[in-house]
Design an enzyme around this catalytic site. Structure first.
Site, PDB file in Angstrom:
ATOM      1  CG  ASP A 177      36.994  42.648  40.755  1.00 44.47           C
ATOM      2  OD1 ASP A 177      37.964  41.918  40.602  1.00 44.47           O
ATOM      3  OD2 ASP A 177      37.265  43.585  40.728  1.00 44.47           O
ATOM      4  CG  ASP A 185      36.482  51.290  39.174  1.00 45.33           C
ATOM      5  OD1 ASP A 185      37.050  50.145  39.221  1.00 45.33           O
ATOM      6  OD2 ASP A 185      37.056  52.441  39.242  1.00 45.33           O
ATOM      7  CE  LYS A 197      37.123  42.301  30.814  1.00 44.52           C
ATOM      8  NZ  LYS A 197      38.017  43.623  30.782  1.00 44.52           N
ATOM      9  CG  ASP A 248      41.622  42.170  31.541  1.00 51.33           C
ATOM     10  OD1 ASP A 248      41.227  41.581  30.551  1.00 51.33           O
ATOM     11  OD2 ASP A 248      41.984  43.316  31.653  1.00 51.33           O
TER      12      ASP A 248
HETATM   13  P1  5GP Z   1      44.233  41.501  35.406  1.00 51.37           P
HETATM   14  O1  5GP Z   1      44.652  42.019  33.964  1.00 51.37           O
HETATM   15  O2  5GP Z   1      45.565  41.447  36.346  1.00 51.37           O
HETATM   16  O3  5GP Z   1      43.783  40.046  35.262  1.00 51.37           O
HETATM   17  O4  5GP Z   1      43.399  42.446  36.161  1.00 51.37           O
HETATM   18  C1  5GP Z   1      43.766  43.603  36.572  1.00 51.37           C
HETATM   19  C2  5GP Z   1      42.534  44.541  37.456  1.00 51.37           C
HETATM   20  O5  5GP Z   1      42.072  45.287  36.131  1.00 51.37           O
HETATM   21  C3  5GP Z   1      41.502  43.532  37.760  1.00 51.37           C
HETATM   22  O6  5GP Z   1      41.431  42.998  39.290  1.00 51.37           O
HETATM   23  C4  5GP Z   1      40.477  44.673  37.676  1.00 51.37           C
HETATM   24  O7  5GP Z   1      40.504  45.598  38.890  1.00 51.37           O
HETATM   25  C5  5GP Z   1      40.717  45.312  36.463  1.00 51.37           C
HETATM   26  N1  5GP Z   1      39.954  45.185  35.386  1.00 51.37           N
HETATM   27  C6  5GP Z   1      40.080  44.178  34.224  1.00 51.37           C
HETATM   28  N2  5GP Z   1      39.004  44.362  33.539  1.00 51.37           N
HETATM   29  C7  5GP Z   1      38.182  45.053  33.900  1.00 51.37           C
HETATM   30  C8  5GP Z   1      36.948  45.501  33.680  1.00 51.37           C
HETATM   31  O8  5GP Z   1      36.478  45.310  32.576  1.00 51.37           O
HETATM   32  N3  5GP Z   1      36.218  46.291  34.405  1.00 51.37           N
HETATM   33  C9  5GP Z   1      36.504  46.749  35.527  1.00 51.37           C
HETATM   34  N4  5GP Z   1      35.888  47.628  36.451  1.00 51.37           N
HETATM   35  N5  5GP Z   1      38.128  46.389  36.044  1.00 51.37           N
HETATM   36  C10 5GP Z   1      38.784  45.438  35.312  1.00 51.37           C
END
Ligand code: 5GP
Length: 179
Positions: A100, A159, A131, A103
């Site tokens: 999805d 969510d 992002k 981040d």
């Molecule tokens: P990472 O920082 O490891 O790339 O992302 C970790 C997880 O944080 C993502 O897979 C997602 O589940 C959650 N996440 C990060 N940013 C967002 C956001 O803006 N909205 C939502 N709902 N989940 C996020």
């Protein structure tokens, strides 16, 4: 929280992008016997459902669930653990991870290492949103829907404390996260 999220990416813009990604992936994997889509629960379930129905090539679907340590909404520590593994083996298969959101990149980095060690024929990743400002780990994304600003986004599978997942658009909630 009761306020409705503000629209960042409309339902129509998402549909057009998903159709485009489906066409691109179908072209890139043309001739491959079977592509395996790996959806990352829970957030990718709607994206995966729509993307998979846009593919014109043979494919299968499996799911994996990960959890990030840390605060429920910022998931800030960068530590990831496996909550539910795939049901199928991926050795020798062409695998496309369907995420999805990317981040910081820690979750996808973990997943690429985990699945890469199982010797798939190929391993690539697709994410609906990314992002760029938050990136901490340099992990390759072969397909990307939208680059978005540093806001906590919800809807279309995403969510905030388990709310807003089934909104048809991607929106943001101002007070969801202090970052
Ligand atoms: P990472 O920082 O490891 O790339 O992302 C970790 C997880 O944080 C993502 O897979 C997602 O589940 C959650 N996440 C990060 N940013 C967002 C956001 O803006 N909205 C939502 N709902 N989940 C996020």
């Amino acid at each position: 929280m009761t306020t409705q999220p503000k629209t960042l990416i409309s339902e129509q813009a998402i549909a057009e992008k998903v159709a485009g990604l489906g066409a691109q992936i179908s072209r890139d994997y043309a001739g491959v016997d079977s592509l395996m889509l790996v959806g990352v629960l829970k957030g990718s379930f709607i994206f995966l459902a729509d993307l998979s129905r846009r593919l014109t090539i043979p494919h299968t679907v499996d799911f994996i669930a990960l959890s990030s340590y840390g605060n429920a909404t910022t998931r800030a520590t960068g530590e990831v653990r496996l909550m539910m593994d795939l049901r199928t083996t991926i050795a020798g298969k062409h695998v496309l991870i369907v995420e999805d959101i990317v981040d910081t990149g820690h979750t996808l980095d973990y997943l690429m290492r985990l699945l890469g060690a199982r010797e798939p024929a190929s391993l690539k990743a697709c994410a609906l949103v990314r992002k760029p400002d938050r990136r901490e780990v340099d992990v390759e994304l072969s397909y990307i829907g939208f680059d978005i600003p540093n806001k906590w986004v919800v809807g279309y599978g995403l969510d905030f404390a388990d709310k807003f997942r089934t909104l048809p658009y991607i929106g943001y909630v101002d007070d969801a996260r202090a970052s």
